[in-house]
Design a protein around this motif. Structure first.
Motif, PDB file in Angstrom:
ATOM      1  N   TRP A 203       0.831  -1.204   0.000  1.00  0.00           N
ATOM      2  CA  TRP A 203       0.000   0.000   0.000  1.00  0.00           C
ATOM      3  C   TRP A 203       0.864   1.251   0.000  1.00  0.00           C
ATOM      4  O   TRP A 203       0.536   2.263  -0.621  1.00  0.00           O
ATOM      5  N   GLN A 204       1.994   1.200   0.645  1.00  0.00           N
ATOM      6  CA  GLN A 204       2.849   2.367   0.777  1.00  0.00           C
ATOM      7  C   GLN A 204       3.266   2.934  -0.585  1.00  0.00           C
ATOM      8  O   GLN A 204       3.314   4.150  -0.773  1.00  0.00           O
ATOM      9  N   GLN A 205       3.515   2.046  -1.561  1.00  0.00           N
ATOM     10  CA  GLN A 205       4.020   2.521  -2.853  1.00  0.00           C
ATOM     11  C   GLN A 205       2.930   3.158  -3.728  1.00  0.00           C
ATOM     12  O   GLN A 205       3.243   3.832  -4.714  1.00  0.00           O
ATOM     13  N   VAL A 206       1.652   2.950  -3.366  1.00  0.00           N
ATOM     14  CA  VAL A 206       0.574   3.536  -4.164  1.00  0.00           C
ATOM     15  C   VAL A 206      -0.210   4.584  -3.380  1.00  0.00           C
ATOM     16  O   VAL A 206      -1.128   5.207  -3.935  1.00  0.00           O
ATOM     17  N   ASP A 207       0.112   4.777  -2.128  1.00  0.00           N
ATOM     18  CA  ASP A 207      -0.654   5.669  -1.257  1.00  0.00           C
ATOM     19  C   ASP A 207      -0.808   7.072  -1.855  1.00  0.00           C
ATOM     20  O   ASP A 207      -1.917   7.605  -1.949  1.00  0.00           O
ATOM     21  N   GLN A 208       0.304   7.683  -2.287  1.00  0.00           N
ATOM     22  CA  GLN A 208       0.268   9.046  -2.812  1.00  0.00           C
ATOM     23  C   GLN A 208      -0.463   9.109  -4.148  1.00  0.00           C
ATOM     24  O   GLN A 208      -1.210  10.064  -4.421  1.00  0.00           O
ATOM     25  N   THR A 209      -0.281   8.099  -4.984  1.00  0.00           N
ATOM     26  CA  THR A 209      -0.954   8.064  -6.288  1.00  0.00           C
ATOM     27  C   THR A 209      -2.465   8.034  -6.113  1.00  0.00           C
ATOM     28  O   THR A 209      -3.200   8.780  -6.779  1.00  0.00           O
ATOM     29  N   ILE A 210      -2.936   7.174  -5.219  1.00  0.00           N
ATOM     30  CA  ILE A 210      -4.387   7.063  -4.990  1.00  0.00           C
ATOM     31  C   ILE A 210      -4.932   8.354  -4.388  1.00  0.00           C
ATOM     32  O   ILE A 210      -6.014   8.816  -4.752  1.00  0.00           O
ATOM     33  N   TYR A 211      -4.178   8.966  -3.490  1.00  0.00           N
ATOM     34  CA  TYR A 211      -4.614  10.231  -2.901  1.00  0.00           C
ATOM     35  C   TYR A 211      -4.758  11.310  -3.972  1.00  0.00           C
ATOM     36  O   TYR A 211      -5.749  12.049  -4.010  1.00  0.00           O
ATOM     37  N   ASN A 212      -3.777  11.407  -4.857  1.00  0.00           N
ATOM     38  CA  ASN A 212      -3.788  12.447  -5.891  1.00  0.00           C
ATOM     39  C   ASN A 212      -4.893  12.234  -6.917  1.00  0.00           C
ATOM     40  O   ASN A 212      -5.554  13.187  -7.359  1.00  0.00           O
ATOM     41  N   GLU A 213      -5.077  10.977  -7.342  1.00  0.00           N
ATOM     42  CA  GLU A 213      -5.988  10.705  -8.461  1.00  0.00           C
ATOM     43  C   GLU A 213      -7.428  10.447  -8.020  1.00  0.00           C
ATOM     44  O   GLU A 213      -8.351  10.530  -8.857  1.00  0.00           O
ATOM     45  N   HIS A 214      -7.637  10.109  -6.745  1.00  0.00           N
ATOM     46  CA  HIS A 214      -8.986   9.732  -6.309  1.00  0.00           C
ATOM     47  C   HIS A 214      -9.409  10.468  -5.042  1.00  0.00           C
ATOM     48  O   HIS A 214     -10.185   9.940  -4.256  1.00  0.00           O
ATOM     49  N   ARG A 215      -8.903  11.652  -4.881  1.00  0.00           N
ATOM     50  CA  ARG A 215      -9.219  12.400  -3.668  1.00  0.00           C
ATOM     51  C   ARG A 215     -10.721  12.649  -3.532  1.00  0.00           C
ATOM     52  O   ARG A 215     -11.273  12.572  -2.445  1.00  0.00           O
ATOM     53  N   LEU A 216     -11.380  12.957  -4.635  1.00  0.00           N
ATOM     54  CA  LEU A 216     -12.809  13.267  -4.604  1.00  0.00           C
ATOM     55  C   LEU A 216     -13.624  12.304  -5.458  1.00  0.00           C
ATOM     56  O   LEU A 216     -14.745  12.628  -5.866  1.00  0.00           O
ATOM     57  N   THR A 217     -13.077  11.139  -5.752  1.00  0.00           N
ATOM     58  CA  THR A 217     -13.810  10.144  -6.538  1.00  0.00           C
ATOM     59  C   THR A 217     -13.803   8.804  -5.810  1.00  0.00           C
ATOM     60  O   THR A 217     -12.787   8.409  -5.228  1.00  0.00           O
ATOM     61  N   PRO A 218     -14.907   8.084  -5.828  1.00  0.00           N
ATOM     62  CA  PRO A 218     -14.957   6.769  -5.168  1.00  0.00           C
ATOM     63  C   PRO A 218     -13.918   5.821  -5.750  1.00  0.00           C
ATOM     64  O   PRO A 218     -13.753   5.741  -6.968  1.00  0.00           O
ATOM     65  N   PHE A 219     -13.224   5.135  -4.877  1.00  0.00           N
ATOM     66  CA  PHE A 219     -12.162   4.236  -5.325  1.00  0.00           C
ATOM     67  C   PHE A 219     -12.228   2.875  -4.634  1.00  0.00           C
ATOM     68  O   PHE A 219     -12.151   1.826  -5.279  1.00  0.00           O
ATOM     69  N   LEU A 220     -12.395   2.876  -3.337  1.00  0.00           N
ATOM     70  CA  LEU A 220     -12.361   1.614  -2.584  1.00  0.00           C
ATOM     71  C   LEU A 220     -13.445   0.646  -3.044  1.00  0.00           C
ATOM     72  O   LEU A 220     -13.259  -0.573  -3.012  1.00  0.00           O
ATOM     73  N   ASN A 221     -14.573   1.156  -3.478  1.00  0.00           N
ATOM     74  CA  ASN A 221     -15.684   0.297  -3.895  1.00  0.00           C
ATOM     75  C   ASN A 221     -15.461  -0.376  -5.248  1.00  0.00           C
ATOM     76  O   ASN A 221     -16.297  -1.163  -5.703  1.00  0.00           O
ATOM     77  N   LYS A 222     -14.341  -0.085  -5.909  1.00  0.00           N
ATOM     78  CA  LYS A 222     -14.034  -0.756  -7.166  1.00  0.00           C
ATOM     79  C   LYS A 222     -13.663  -2.222  -6.944  1.00  0.00           C
ATOM     80  O   LYS A 222     -13.676  -3.017  -7.897  1.00  0.00           O
ATOM     81  N   TYR A 223     -13.306  -2.546  -5.720  1.00  0.00           N
ATOM     82  CA  TYR A 223     -12.869  -3.913  -5.407  1.00  0.00           C
ATOM     83  C   TYR A 223     -13.686  -4.424  -4.214  1.00  0.00           C
ATOM     84  O   TYR A 223     -13.975  -3.669  -3.276  1.00  0.00           O
ATOM     85  N   PRO A 224     -14.054  -5.717  -4.215  1.00  0.00           N
ATOM     86  CA  PRO A 224     -14.853  -6.283  -3.112  1.00  0.00           C
ATOM     87  C   PRO A 224     -14.088  -6.231  -1.787  1.00  0.00           C
ATOM     88  O   PRO A 224     -12.861  -6.228  -1.747  1.00  0.00           O
ATOM     89  N   ALA A 225     -14.852  -6.226  -0.690  1.00  0.00           N
ATOM     90  CA  ALA A 225     -14.233  -6.194   0.644  1.00  0.00           C
ATOM     91  C   ALA A 225     -13.320  -7.396   0.854  1.00  0.00           C
ATOM     92  O   ALA A 225     -12.279  -7.304   1.521  1.00  0.00           O
TER      93      ALA A 225
END
Length: 579
Positions: A475-497
């Motif tokens: 998670w550490q290597q993608v943390d900043q990328t996800i923050y920048n690209e999905h700050r205001l867009t749903p992201f976690l729900n793209k993958y099942p729990a």
């Protein structure tokens, strides 16, 4: 020296008229350039004789009264070169002893005299001037008509009394003075106009990179009738910026690419600077669809009583099969700076591509290799399996033109039905080197939007899957990328729990710590109300899975503590997102 200088000399030599000449030319015609780079150096270097020993230049722009003009005239003539000692001696006499102690070699002191002297002394200074041609520029830029007349009258007196000569560099169409007045005061008018080739030589002088493309650039300058040197100089600068972006790419056909961009820059710049069209008006003017929509709106808003004849459509002579992009229009109009992705500005031609040569080069229709190129184009449209989506649909659009122009024998409706079937079989991909500029046929536009949407969805799905593979690793290597690209867009729900739980189990404690911080910082009042609500079910599912895991852990340790912290972060997020 050419006919312009010879005509000026002829007018000066006719002593039945005062030595005042109008050098006339439109804005940007190169009047000042001609005077400063050709006429003045030739007179100073003694290679051309206007009948006077010296020549000076002054602009009257910004002057407020006749006294300002006299000051500027004295400064231009007297301080342009080394001070003449005889002139200073006469000046000292004219100044009634004020300048008795002036050092005749010290021009700064004479300058001080000029600043402090009275009107009578300045008149005396002017009366001593001899053997000068004075070039007066920007007269039409003075708003005060009386001041214009006063300056001309002052020069007329000096010409008759002191045998001075004056060349007024003007745009005569902007002068508000009556022709009768001009006829009485000037020996004549000399019209300055340069050839299209000379216009290129002057304005592209500093952009030597573009000299190999001179023939085609001059052809476009002549086609669109653009001789304004100021506009052409801006074009040369912008075109050279584009050249710098593409010059080192071996796959690009530099000749065709630069010619393409030159055409767009010239026609857009003409419409913007000479026709006063805004970028939005130019965009509408080049778009067939937007032109029709604009025309319909005007008709609908126009009452029958106010109907008038349609104004001349100035865009007609600028239209061809190439439609400029919005980015190019803004760049040419000076609304934006050069951008790194040159493909956004227009078509970049590749070398040795017969399909591109036939479909996107208007002169290829007359090429001896037409049949060979046509065969390649048909193969690309009807047979090739993997094709770049923009390029394929644009090729389909251009093939419509070939049918309409009877270069190929095919029924239009059958062709359109055929490409609809083929579009479903193609394996489309995107390449940033190809953009869609001129898809206008309604059926092809509809097809493009459909398949572009499908490709976008598939590309997004593949991208999401690739990203989740990285997430599972760390998670550490993608943390900043996800923050920048999905700050205001749903992201976690793209993958099942369940997938998140699997990834969580493979992370290091440090990864889990970064994920915990991400969850704690993600949900705040500024973004959760409208943007991230869709993530709630995924968060609830993951929290339940972690809770079940915690129940199975009998004793406290670092692992249980880390998982508890993440569980608490999830609970906090769920509370914020809940009803």
């Amino acid at each position: 020296m050419g006919p312009v200088a010879q005509q000026i000399k002829t007018l000066f030599s006719d002593k039945s008229f005062p030595s005042l000449v109008l050098l006339d030319g439109e804005w940007g015609a190169g009047k000042t350039y001609y005077v400063e780079h050709t006429l003045i150096p030739a007179v100073k270097n003694k290679t051309f004789n206007l009948g006077h020993e010296n020549i000076v230049y002054l602009s009257v722009f910004g002057l407020e009264n006749l006294a300002d003009f006299r000051d500027k005239l004295v400064s231009a003539t007297y301080f342009s070169d080394k001070v003449d000692t005889g002139f200073v001696e006469k000046l000292k006499e004219a100044a009634f002893g004020v300048a008795k102690s002036i050092d005749t070699e010290n021009t700064s002191l004479v300058g001080s005299l000029l600043q402090s002297s009275s009107g009578a002394i300045k008149h005396a200074m002017l009366s001593k001037l001899r053997d000068y041609v004075v070039v007066v520029d920007d007269l039409e830029r003075l708003e005060n008509d009386n001041l214009q007349k006063g300056i001309i009258g002052e020069c007329l007196n000096l010409a008759e009394e002191n045998k001075l000569a004056f060349i007024f560099v003007v745009n005569a169409s902007r002068l508000k003075l009556h022709n009768t007045f001009l006829e009485k005061t000037f020996a004549g008018k000399v019209k300055l106009s340069c050839s299209y080739e000379s216009a290129f030589d002057i304005t592209f002088e500093r952009t030597s990179n573009l000299h190999p493309f001179k023939t085609e650039i001059v052809r476009f300058i002549e086609k669109f009738e653009l001789k304004n040197l100021r506009i052409l100089q801006r074009i040369s600068f912008k075109l050279n910026q584009i050249y710098e972006l593409v010059k080192d790419c071996n796959e690009i056909d530099i000749q065709k690419t630069i010619e393409f961009f030159a055409k767009d820059l010239i026609r857009i710049s003409y419409l913007h600077s000479c026709c006063n069209k805004s970028p939005s008006e130019i965009e509408i003017g080049f778009s067939r669809q937007k032109r029709v929509e604009s025309h319909i709106r005007k008709k609908q808003n126009q009452s029958p009583a106010k109907e008038t004849d349609e104004p001349e459509d100035i865009f007609i002579r600028f239209l061809d099969i190439d439609t400029p992009t919005k980015e190019m229009i803004n760049f040419a109009c000076g609304e934006t700076h050069i951008i790194d992705d040159v493909h956004l500005l227009g078509r970049v031609f590749r070398k040795s591509d017969p399909v591109e040569h036939l479909l996107f080069n208007q002169y290829a229709l007359f090429d001896e290799a037409f049949d060979f190129n046509l065969e390649k184009a048909r193969k690309f449209i009807f047979e090739d399996d993997q094709v770049e989506i923009h390029r394929w649909f644009e090729a389909c659009e251009q093939y419509v033109n070939l049918i309409e122009w009877r270069f190929v024998e095919e029924y239009m409706e059958e062709y359109l039905a055929k490409i609809e079937r083929f579009a479903c079989r193609k394996k489309f991909y995107r390449d940033k080197n190809f953009k869609t500029y001129r898809i206008n046929h309604p059926k092809i536009v509809k097809l493009f939007k459909k398949h572009s949407g499908l490709l976008e969805s598939e590309t997004q799905r593949v991208g999401d899957q690739q990203l989740f593979e990285q997430i599972k690793t760390s998670w550490q290597q993608v943390d900043q990328t996800i923050y920048n690209e999905h700050r205001l867009t749903p992201f976690l729900n793209k993958y099942p729990a369940e997938e998140w739980k699997l990834a969580f189990s493979g992370w290091s404690n440090l990864d889990k710590g970064y994920f915990c911080s991400f969850i704690l910082e993600r949900y705040d009042p500024s973004n959760i109300a409208n943007y991230l609500k869709d993530e709630l079910p995924t968060l609830q599912g993951l929290a339940a899975l972690l809770a079940s895991e915690l129940d199975k852990m009998p004793q406290a340790n670092q692992q249980k503590g880390v998982m508890t912290r993440v569980k608490l972060a999830l609970d906090s997020a769920i509370e914020k997102l809940g009803p």
